[in-house]
Design a protein around this motif. Structure first.
Motif, mmCIF file in Angstrom:
data_model
loop_
_atom_site.group_PDB
_atom_site.id
_atom_site.type_symbol
_atom_site.label_atom_id
_atom_site.label_comp_id
_atom_site.label_asym_id
_atom_site.label_seq_id
_atom_site.Cartn_x
_atom_site.Cartn_y
_atom_site.Cartn_z
ATOM 1 N N LEU A 107 0.861 -1.322 -0.170
ATOM 2 C CA LEU A 107 -0.016 0.086 0.002
ATOM 3 C C LEU A 107 1.059 1.253 -0.080
ATOM 4 N N VAL A 108 1.899 1.239 0.740
ATOM 5 C CA VAL A 108 2.846 2.242 0.779
ATOM 6 C C VAL A 108 3.512 2.698 -0.607
ATOM 7 N N ASP A 109 3.704 1.927 -1.286
ATOM 8 C CA ASP A 109 4.484 1.782 -2.417
ATOM 9 C C ASP A 109 3.467 2.143 -3.691
ATOM 10 N N HIS A 110 2.363 1.424 -3.568
ATOM 11 C CA HIS A 110 1.477 1.651 -4.692
ATOM 12 C C HIS A 110 0.327 2.178 -4.729
ATOM 13 N N TYR A 111 -0.187 2.439 -3.598
ATOM 14 C CA TYR A 111 -1.698 2.766 -3.350
ATOM 15 C C TYR A 111 -1.960 4.187 -4.134
ATOM 16 N N ASP A 112 -1.091 5.101 -3.929
ATOM 17 C CA ASP A 112 -1.208 6.577 -4.735
ATOM 18 C C ASP A 112 0.367 6.901 -4.820
ATOM 19 N N ILE A 113 0.620 6.575 -5.976
ATOM 20 C CA ILE A 113 2.405 6.747 -6.165
ATOM 21 C C ILE A 113 2.335 8.326 -6.064
ATOM 22 N N ASP A 114 1.571 9.201 -6.754
ATOM 23 C CA ASP A 114 1.794 10.754 -6.695
ATOM 24 C C ASP A 114 1.922 11.359 -5.167
ATOM 25 N N ARG A 115 1.113 10.433 -4.395
ATOM 26 C CA ARG A 115 1.081 10.994 -2.918
ATOM 27 C C ARG A 115 1.719 10.225 -1.884
ATOM 28 N N LYS A 116 2.751 9.300 -2.503
ATOM 29 C CA LYS A 116 3.443 8.377 -1.635
ATOM 30 C C LYS A 116 3.968 9.316 -0.243
ATOM 31 N N ASP A 117 4.493 10.215 -0.339
ATOM 32 C CA ASP A 117 5.091 10.968 0.870
ATOM 33 C C ASP A 117 4.000 11.232 1.787
ATOM 34 N N LEU A 118 2.627 11.525 1.358
ATOM 35 C CA LEU A 118 1.554 11.732 2.238
ATOM 36 C C LEU A 118 1.247 10.407 3.044
ATOM 37 N N ILE A 119 1.237 9.278 2.339
ATOM 38 C CA ILE A 119 1.039 8.047 2.775
ATOM 39 C C ILE A 119 2.290 7.483 3.732
ATOM 40 N N LEU A 120 3.498 7.839 3.332
ATOM 41 C CA LEU A 120 4.428 7.508 4.336
ATOM 42 C C LEU A 120 4.379 8.250 5.586
ATOM 43 N N LYS A 121 4.090 9.405 5.448
ATOM 44 C CA LYS A 121 3.866 10.023 6.657
ATOM 45 C C LYS A 121 2.856 9.642 7.616
ATOM 46 N N GLY A 122 1.659 9.171 6.829
ATOM 47 C CA GLY A 122 0.830 8.546 7.573
ATOM 48 C C GLY A 122 0.942 7.405 8.589
ATOM 49 N N VAL A 123 1.658 6.574 7.749
ATOM 50 C CA VAL A 123 1.862 5.084 8.280
ATOM 51 C C VAL A 123 3.096 5.355 9.443
#
Length: 334
Positions: free
Chosen positions: A264-280
């Motif tokens: 999920l971190v790598d592929h859920y939304d590649i354009d907003r990966k930084d946002l997802i990394l920050k959330g996790v």
């Protein structure tokens, strides 16, 4: 107050479709705001409600998300059992597709980051399961003692999950457990069966890969955009406890969940990966800081887990700024 959807000249006749939508909206306007009624409607009432919601989507654009959630909530899996409702469902699908194709410029105005960060009211999760199902789930999660749950699970599975068409409800049940049922401190300190055990059982009930994947997404979704000052730690608690407590007896569960989280971190939304990394990263930090888990050593030091997954987890736990995540090697689907 209902307003016109179509611009017409002074002497032009009213559009019949528009008139029917306005009439339905005026009749049911008070029912189009949460909490939505859970009454079972007759077929004419169902059609009228759809007209009212459609009018709300078109005329109250600031409330479009609310109306769309309402529409999603009343379209149940059992709709395919009724031929007339099946036709209606197809028309609704075609309408949504047409909006995306013909009015995509309007869709692009949606701020995805803002949408991701918007917290969903827990009432919406109640729309995805029946009142009877909710009653039995709450009984299971408040009255049944750990070690005595098997016969209740078997009964629940036979009643609500038996059959390929019914299995999709597992996804909604997982969201309900994570976001709409938060046990009290007394329950947490008792020997009542914890939520993570029920979630683990539900994942094992999935016989189709795509349903299992969506159930895992339902479990981890709140991790992806977690913000401590906005989100509830109880939404993310079941996933971490399921991973930690599955070691070592059910190590495959821990491995599969951890691998899915990194996917999920790598592929859920590649354009907003930084946002997802920050959330996790924020979710992991809060879980440890608030004492949900005392340490992640049970995962990072587990010889039974893949070295690659442990390395990813160690790096994710150690990074203090999101930019550092760009150097992590991504997980790819097999």
């Amino acid at each position: 107050m209902a307003s016109s959807l179509i611009h017409k000249s002074t002497y032009e006749a009213d559009n019949p479709l528009e008139s029917s939508l306005i009439e339905a909206f005026r009749l049911l306007e008070s029912e189009l705001r949460p909490p939505f009624p859970l009454t079972i409607r007759t077929e004419p009432e169902y059609f009228n409600l759809n007209r009212a919601i459609l009018y709300g989507i078109l005329s109250e654009t600031h409330l479009a998300k609310v109306h769309l959630k309402h529409l999603h909530g009343i379209v149940t899996d059992g709709v395919c059992l009724n031929s007339k409702l099946k036709v209606l469902k197809q028309k609704e699908i075609e309408f949504c597709i047409r909006v995306f194709k013909d009015q995509f410029h309007l869709c692009l105005k949606i701020d995805a980051c803002k949408l991701y960060r918007s917290r969903t009211c827990s009432r919406y999760f109640l729309l995805r399961i029946t009142p009877e199902m909710e009653t039995h789930l709450r009984f299971l999660l408040t009255q049944v003692k750990l070690g005595s749950q098997t016969r209740y699970q078997i009964w629940f599975g036979r009643k609500f999950l038996n059959g390929p068409e019914k299995e999709t409800v597992v996804i909604d049940i997982v969201r309900f457990i994570c976001c709409a049922h938060h046990p009290s401190n007394d329950i947490l300190l008792s020997n009542v069966i914890p939520r993570w055990i029920i979630v683990g059982w539900l994942l094992k009930c999935c016989t189709k890969n795509h349903i299992e994947a969506n159930a895992k997404l339902a479990l981890f979704y709140d991790w992806l955009f977690f913000e401590e000052n906005v989100d509830n730690i109880m939404n993310i608690e079941p996933a971490i406890l399921l991973m930690v407590n599955s070691v070592p007896k059910y190590i495959h569960m821990t491995h599969n969940l951890l691998e899915f989280l990194f996917l999920l971190v790598d592929h859920y939304d590649i354009d907003r990966k930084d946002l997802i990394l920050k959330g996790v990263s924020s979710a992991l930090d809060v879980l440890k800081r608030k004492g949900v888990v005392q340490s992640f050593d049970v995962l990072t030091c587990c010889d039974m887990l893949s070295p690659f997954l442990k390395e990813r987890l160690v790096k994710m736990l150690s990074w203090k700024n999101v930019s550092g995540f760009n150097h992590l090697q991504p997980v790819f689907l097999a």
